[in-house]
Design an enzyme around this catalytic site. Structure first.
Site, PDB file in Angstrom:
ATOM      1  N   GLU A 190      50.719 -39.634   8.843  1.00  0.00           N
ATOM      2  CA  GLU A 190      50.538 -38.221   8.500  1.00  0.00           C
ATOM      3  C   GLU A 190      51.830 -37.462   8.764  1.00  0.00           C
ATOM      4  OE1 GLU A 190      49.381 -36.046   6.813  1.00  0.00           O
ATOM      5  OE2 GLU A 190      47.513 -35.263   7.620  1.00  0.00           O
ATOM      6  N   ASP A 191      52.014 -36.362   8.052  1.00  0.00           N
ATOM      7  CA  ASP A 191      53.212 -35.540   8.270  1.00  0.00           C
ATOM      8  C   ASP A 191      53.043 -34.634   9.486  1.00  0.00           C
ATOM      9  OD1 ASP A 191      51.245 -34.041   7.007  1.00  0.00           O
ATOM     10  OD2 ASP A 191      52.570 -33.191   5.482  1.00  0.00           O
ATOM     11  N   ASP A 210      47.661 -30.413  12.559  1.00  0.00           N
ATOM     12  CA  ASP A 210      47.610 -28.984  12.885  1.00  0.00           C
ATOM     13  C   ASP A 210      46.275 -28.714  13.589  1.00  0.00           C
ATOM     14  OD1 ASP A 210      47.907 -26.223  12.813  1.00  0.00           O
ATOM     15  OD2 ASP A 210      47.712 -26.021  10.670  1.00  0.00           O
ATOM     16  N   PHE A 236      54.754 -22.265  10.741  1.00  0.00           N
ATOM     17  CA  PHE A 236      54.610 -22.985   9.484  1.00  0.00           C
ATOM     18  C   PHE A 236      55.949 -23.641   9.159  1.00  0.00           C
ATOM     19  CE2 PHE A 236      54.391 -23.607   4.944  1.00  0.00           C
ATOM     20  CZ  PHE A 236      53.154 -24.212   4.829  1.00  0.00           C
ATOM     21  N   ARG A 244      59.693 -29.973  -0.161  1.00  0.00           N
ATOM     22  CA  ARG A 244      59.398 -31.320   0.350  1.00  0.00           C
ATOM     23  C   ARG A 244      60.655 -32.182   0.389  1.00  0.00           C
ATOM     24  NH1 ARG A 244      53.746 -31.963   0.251  1.00  0.00           N
ATOM     25  NH2 ARG A 244      52.673 -30.969  -1.489  1.00  0.00           N
TER      26      ARG A 244
HETATM   27  P1  IMP Z   1      44.940 -29.867   9.707  1.00  0.00           P
HETATM   28  O1  IMP Z   1      43.717 -30.394   9.023  1.00  0.00           O
HETATM   29  O2  IMP Z   1      44.796 -28.425  10.073  1.00  0.00           O
HETATM   30  O3  IMP Z   1      45.371 -30.694  10.888  1.00  0.00           O
HETATM   31  O4  IMP Z   1      46.093 -29.837   8.642  1.00  0.00           O
HETATM   32  C1  IMP Z   1      46.702 -30.925   8.250  1.00  0.00           C
HETATM   33  C2  IMP Z   1      47.444 -30.754   6.941  1.00  0.00           C
HETATM   34  O5  IMP Z   1      47.828 -29.401   6.674  1.00  0.00           O
HETATM   35  C3  IMP Z   1      48.703 -31.539   7.028  1.00  0.00           C
HETATM   36  O6  IMP Z   1      48.513 -32.824   6.510  1.00  0.00           O
HETATM   37  C4  IMP Z   1      49.676 -30.741   6.195  1.00  0.00           C
HETATM   38  O7  IMP Z   1      49.644 -31.221   4.877  1.00  0.00           O
HETATM   39  C5  IMP Z   1      49.168 -29.342   6.243  1.00  0.00           C
HETATM   40  N1  IMP Z   1      49.951 -28.532   7.200  1.00  0.00           N
HETATM   41  C6  IMP Z   1      49.599 -28.189   8.464  1.00  0.00           C
HETATM   42  N2  IMP Z   1      50.554 -27.468   9.065  1.00  0.00           N
HETATM   43  C7  IMP Z   1      51.547 -27.342   8.157  1.00  0.00           C
HETATM   44  C8  IMP Z   1      52.840 -26.707   8.192  1.00  0.00           C
HETATM   45  O8  IMP Z   1      53.286 -26.095   9.180  1.00  0.00           O
HETATM   46  N3  IMP Z   1      53.575 -26.821   7.051  1.00  0.00           N
HETATM   47  C9  IMP Z   1      53.152 -27.472   5.944  1.00  0.00           C
HETATM   48  N4  IMP Z   1      51.960 -28.084   5.877  1.00  0.00           N
HETATM   49  C10 IMP Z   1      51.163 -28.019   6.964  1.00  0.00           C
HETATM   50 MG    MG Z   2      49.394 -33.625   4.885  1.00  0.00          MG
END
Ligand code: IMP
Ligand code: MG
Length: 178
Positions: free
Chosen positions: A102-103, A106, A156, A169
């Site tokens: 995963e990148d 969050d 962000f 990206r």
């Molecule tokens: P989560 O479900 O809230 O953990 O979000 C995960 C997904 O949201 C990640 O796989 C990212 O693609 C996207 N994401 C979360 N934070 C960021 C950020 O700061 N920048 C860009 N994409 C984000």
């Molecule tokens: Mg992602």
């Protein structure tokens, strides 16, 4: 029209820092999984594409790569908490070692959703999670990665796979807009 400019980005992690940390993560993964057994990387499109491609080059075991697509942000900068499975097509992974790549984690909603669904639908031998970035402070779901590159504040961030409205990206570093 895109309302953000690359010139306004503050670099958080440089290309060199990311490269070094990615090699370190690969070493940890190599020593945990060993060099003999196969490992299936599950790359979450689109954000982790660049990290996954760089990471896999340093893995020593026989590696297969799978790609799935989920979406949780839409185009907003705040995680919706609602995870949309766009394409979860995978081969039969019964008895295999798998590593979700995963990148960024969050709120953790995406990762919780994915680990639950993978455990439910595949009789995996072992499932671990690696994320380049860990936004621990934003966590809502009860999930932690097994490996992460860097911890980030509740900002962000874009670059190195991470996007804002589909852009940025391609940047070789990770940064944020002030
Ligand atoms: P989560 O479900 O809230 O953990 O979000 C995960 C997904 O949201 C990640 O796989 C990212 O693609 C996207 N994401 C979360 N934070 C960021 C950020 O700061 N920048 C860009 N994409 C984000
Ligand atoms: Mg992602």
């Amino acid at each position: 029209m895109l309302d953000k400019k690359v010139e306004d980005l503050k670099i958080l992690f440089s290309e060199e820092e990311i490269e070094k940390r990615t090699r370190e993560l690969a070493q940890e993964i190599n020593s945990d999984f060993g060099e003999k057994e196969d490992l299936t990387l599950i790359c979450i499109l689109k954000g982790s594409s660049i990290f996954c491609c760089d990471l896999c080059k340093h893995l020593k075991m026989p590696v297969q790569m799978e790609f799935i697509r989920v979406s949780s942000y839409g185009n907003a900068q705040v995680s919706s908490g609602h995870v949309q499975a766009l394409d979860l097509t995978l081969p039969n992974l019964e008895g295999r070692n798998a590593l979700i790549v995963e990148d960024i984690i969050d709120t953790g909603c995406t990762m919780k959703f994915l680990t639950e669904i993978l455990c439910r639908t595949h009789k995996l031998k072992n499932l671990k999670v690696v994320t380049l970035l860990n936004k621990k402070i934003a966590r809502k779901a009860d999930i932690e990665p097994d490996y992460y590159g860097f911890e980030v504040d509740d900002k962000f961030v874009v670059g190195y796979g991470l996007d804002y409205e589909g852009y940025f990206r391609n940047l070789p570093y990770v940064g944020y807009f002030e």
